[in-house]
Design an enzyme around this catalytic site. Structure first.
Site, PDB file in Angstrom:
ATOM      1  N   SER A  42       0.839  -1.200   0.000  1.00  0.00           N
ATOM      2  CA  SER A  42       0.000   0.000   0.000  1.00  0.00           C
ATOM      3  C   SER A  42       0.880   1.260   0.000  1.00  0.00           C
ATOM      4  CB  SER A  42      -0.937  -0.052   1.210  1.00  0.00           C
ATOM      5  OG  SER A  42      -1.943   0.899   1.115  1.00  0.00           O
TER       6      SER A  42
ATOM      7  N   ARG B 284     -11.700   5.715  10.246  1.00  0.00           N
ATOM      8  CA  ARG B 284     -11.274   4.323  10.303  1.00  0.00           C
ATOM      9  C   ARG B 284     -12.366   3.376   9.810  1.00  0.00           C
ATOM     10  NH1 ARG B 284      -6.530   1.587  10.104  1.00  0.00           N
ATOM     11  NH2 ARG B 284      -6.467  -0.191  11.511  1.00  0.00           N
TER      12      ARG B 284
ATOM     13  N   ASP C 109      -8.589  -6.823  -4.503  1.00  0.00           N
ATOM     14  CA  ASP C 109      -8.226  -5.514  -3.967  1.00  0.00           C
ATOM     15  C   ASP C 109      -8.833  -4.439  -4.865  1.00  0.00           C
ATOM     16  OD1 ASP C 109      -7.045  -3.188  -3.057  1.00  0.00           O
ATOM     17  OD2 ASP C 109      -4.995  -3.952  -3.103  1.00  0.00           O
TER      18      ASP C 109
ATOM     19  N   HIS D  80      -7.784  -5.484  -0.195  1.00  0.00           N
ATOM     20  CA  HIS D  80      -6.522  -4.774   0.019  1.00  0.00           C
ATOM     21  C   HIS D  80      -5.761  -5.333   1.222  1.00  0.00           C
ATOM     22  CE1 HIS D  80      -3.744  -1.511  -0.468  1.00  0.00           C
ATOM     23  NE2 HIS D  80      -3.979  -1.018   0.721  1.00  0.00           N
ATOM     24  N   ASP D  81      -6.480  -5.754   2.225  1.00  0.00           N
ATOM     25  CA  ASP D  81      -5.866  -6.303   3.434  1.00  0.00           C
ATOM     26  C   ASP D  81      -5.044  -7.563   3.182  1.00  0.00           C
ATOM     27  OD1 ASP D  81      -6.328  -4.554   5.456  1.00  0.00           O
ATOM     28  OD2 ASP D  81      -7.930  -5.695   6.418  1.00  0.00           O
TER      29      ASP D  81
END
Lengths: 380, 380
Positions: free
Chosen positions: A155, A225, A320, A353-354
């Site tokens: 990222s 968040r 992602d 994405h994680d």
């Protein structure tokens, strides 16, 4: 406590003080600053086996291992780094640092400005990816590392790794750019802007100087968040993990927590807001927005990478949607057009994405194989 | 002012008062309420040419035409409805209403509760799609319409159209469900939850009773709308329209409006926060979250549609990632499994979820063709 045979074990953070002023891209100058970092493995005699791990938005220097007085506090990439792990600390000397502007020990907005005796707050400069690479190069100087075997990150960390190949082409042999992009899209910026606005408009933000008011813009950080988490996960992963399950099993006809996904997001939001600095969040998202090596080359990414000399491993994950495989392929094309050595992997993963943080067999095998080759380039 | 040869021209809102108590799914009861609505075209002698247009999250009763004293205030679906347009008012009698719980004239949280003399505020019941259909059926009764030629809508409006085929199978001949879904995904709910939290945690929300404090939770509404807009547009459309263009042409190294996409989002957020009711926003998003006709049938959508008798046109848009074509196909499959007449169109469009509001040739031609057939079923 992780299995000690594969963990780097007990680690401790170190501090480096820099008294040479650092000039930022913005024109701002920081007269002095500290960086907090950790290292795993041993630096070899010619200092050729060092790997720099750059962190993403909410990351920090505690990348692997655990603390003697807090054994449950395991580093954020502990699955990847350790003896016999893909980033093998029997072979490599690995450095993790907290970036300048962070809130985990390196000088940042919540640090005391020695000139005023008060927290920097809103006066802390906006830091760019280029500025971070500059500050990381000074840390390398301090450790006597002339050239990294590899610089890597996922990222925003991947952007720093890419920038190393542009700022210091001769100081990095391999760049591992994971789940990243050559620049943000309008949609990426839009999500960041909503998150920033949540913080900026929180009455407890006080223009960034909330420290002296004894408050924290909890509401804004929480929203930022929560929103972030939606973009880190894939639609499918959310469906699999939470679906439309109701906490109590039935509809409440009110505005409290009702669906399990709401419970998860609010929990993540609350947890984050309890420890993360709001000014650091603003600064990190802005660094993401600004990263755009092609900008100075009339949007020609090929030209931007003309100075690069490193070898590259570029990895993306199929689900992602924040930094899609298409964005990684744009990097690969630019590198290939410059006749650089590039390996590219598109990992099938359901975790969005994680994924770059996850223990995923294929992903870890690719990392292991690539780094095994890297380790053959230097004496043990 | 629109071209008068294709506009329904000057329109005016009408009000209907209902004094029979309405019971909600939640168990709440509203003793009396008003609905504001508009009509275009003429109801034929046997009242068989009526079309009900259901609105989406931020929509209302002003669907077509313009007001005598405000000619620039053109209805939100004016491109679709008018003499000679796809929904041809030379043939159809079209009704648009503001849903119960809305903030454009129908009884909602900002209306005065006759029992207290104060705005309903937080005490206004959570309304479901089923409740709306019930209230719409009463409006149909009042207008003497026993059966609609068609009920239609996009997004949340499409959910109401689908619900008509379940609540009143004999009262609707055609359902046009556009850019909608059989239920929200976890990701959809997550976005709604962030938007709701932005409102709920705004200090000016006062638990929903902000009216008596003389304030409006502007910050929360603004964030909710900014976030909504990201999900209405496609990534590509945002890239095409805004890209990474900077308002001033150069980086500012600050947290003000910098990229054009930021300027657009904040403008949209400010505009929305200036007129939309925060409690209505909460209520509308909850109606979206709750809609799930398969819930009572052990998640079997086929069984949920077993009672339906209508004919269906289901339309989706290729770049709609909020309610993707896949979600529309799930509706189509359930309808086909019940041997219902279904036409399905997947429209190639770059405009994401917002496509359903746009003047798009292929989309309009499909609507025109379908409704032309519908109009052959009744005498002019």
């Amino acid at each position: 406590m992780p299995n000690s045979t594969h963990s780097v074990g007990v680690v401790s953070a170190q501090r480096a003080q820099f008294d040479t002023p650092l000039s930022f891209r913005s024109g701002a100058v920081l007269p002095c600053y500290e960086l907090v970092y950790e290292t795993y493995g041993a630096l070899n005699s010619d200092k050729s086996n060092a790997i720099l791990v750059c962190h993403a938005l909410s990351g920090h220097h505690h990348v692997a291992g655990y603390y003697a007085d807090d054994t449950s506090n395991v580093g954020w990439w502990d699955t990847m780094i350790g003896p016999g792990k893909p980033i093998d600390t029997n072979k490599f000397f690995v450095i993790g640092l907290n970036n300048l502007g962070g809130c985990h020990g390196s000088t940042g907005p919540s640090s005391t400005n020695p000139e005023t005796g008060k927290p920097y707050g809103a006066s802390f400069p906006v830091v760019t990816v280029e500025d971070w690479v500059e500050s990381q190069a000074r840390l390398a100087d301090l450790l006597g590392i002339k050239q990294f075997a590899a610089v890597m990150g996922g990222s925003l960390g991947g952007m720093q790794a890419l920038q190393w190949s542009l700022s210091y082409p001769e100081r990095v042999r391999h760049v591992l750019a994971i789940a990243t992009a050559p620049r943000l899209t309008a949609q990426n910026i839009a999500f960041n802007d909503v998150a920033r606005n949540a913080i900026l408009t929180d009455p407890d933000f006080h223009g960034g100087n909330f420290y002296e008011h004894g408050v924290v813009p909890t509401r804004g950080l929480r929203l930022a968040r929560m929103l972030g988490h939606i973009t880190y996960l894939s639609d499918d992963a959310m469906a699999d993990k939470f679906g439309r399950e109701l906490l109590s099993g039935k509809l409440s006809y009110g505005y409290g927590i009702e669906f399990e996904i709401e419970s998860y997001l609010r929990y993540q939001g609350d947890k984050f807001a309890a420890y993360f600095d709001a000014n650091t969040y603003l600064l990190m998202t802005k660094a993401l927005d600004y990263f755009d090596p092609a900008r100075e080359y009339n949007d020609d990414l090929d030209k931007a990478f003309a100075v690069a000399r490193a070898n590259f491993l570029v990895l993306s994950f199929t689900t992602d949607w924040r930094f899609s495989p298409e964005r990684s392929r744009a990097i690969v094309h630019a590198l290939l057009h410059n006749r650089l050595n590039v390996s590219y992997g598109e990992i099938t993963s359901t975790h969005g994405h994680d994924s770059f943080l996850m223990q995923h067999t294929h992903y870890h095998e690719v990392m292991r194989a690539y780094l095994n080759n890297v380790s053959r380039e230097f004496a043990a």
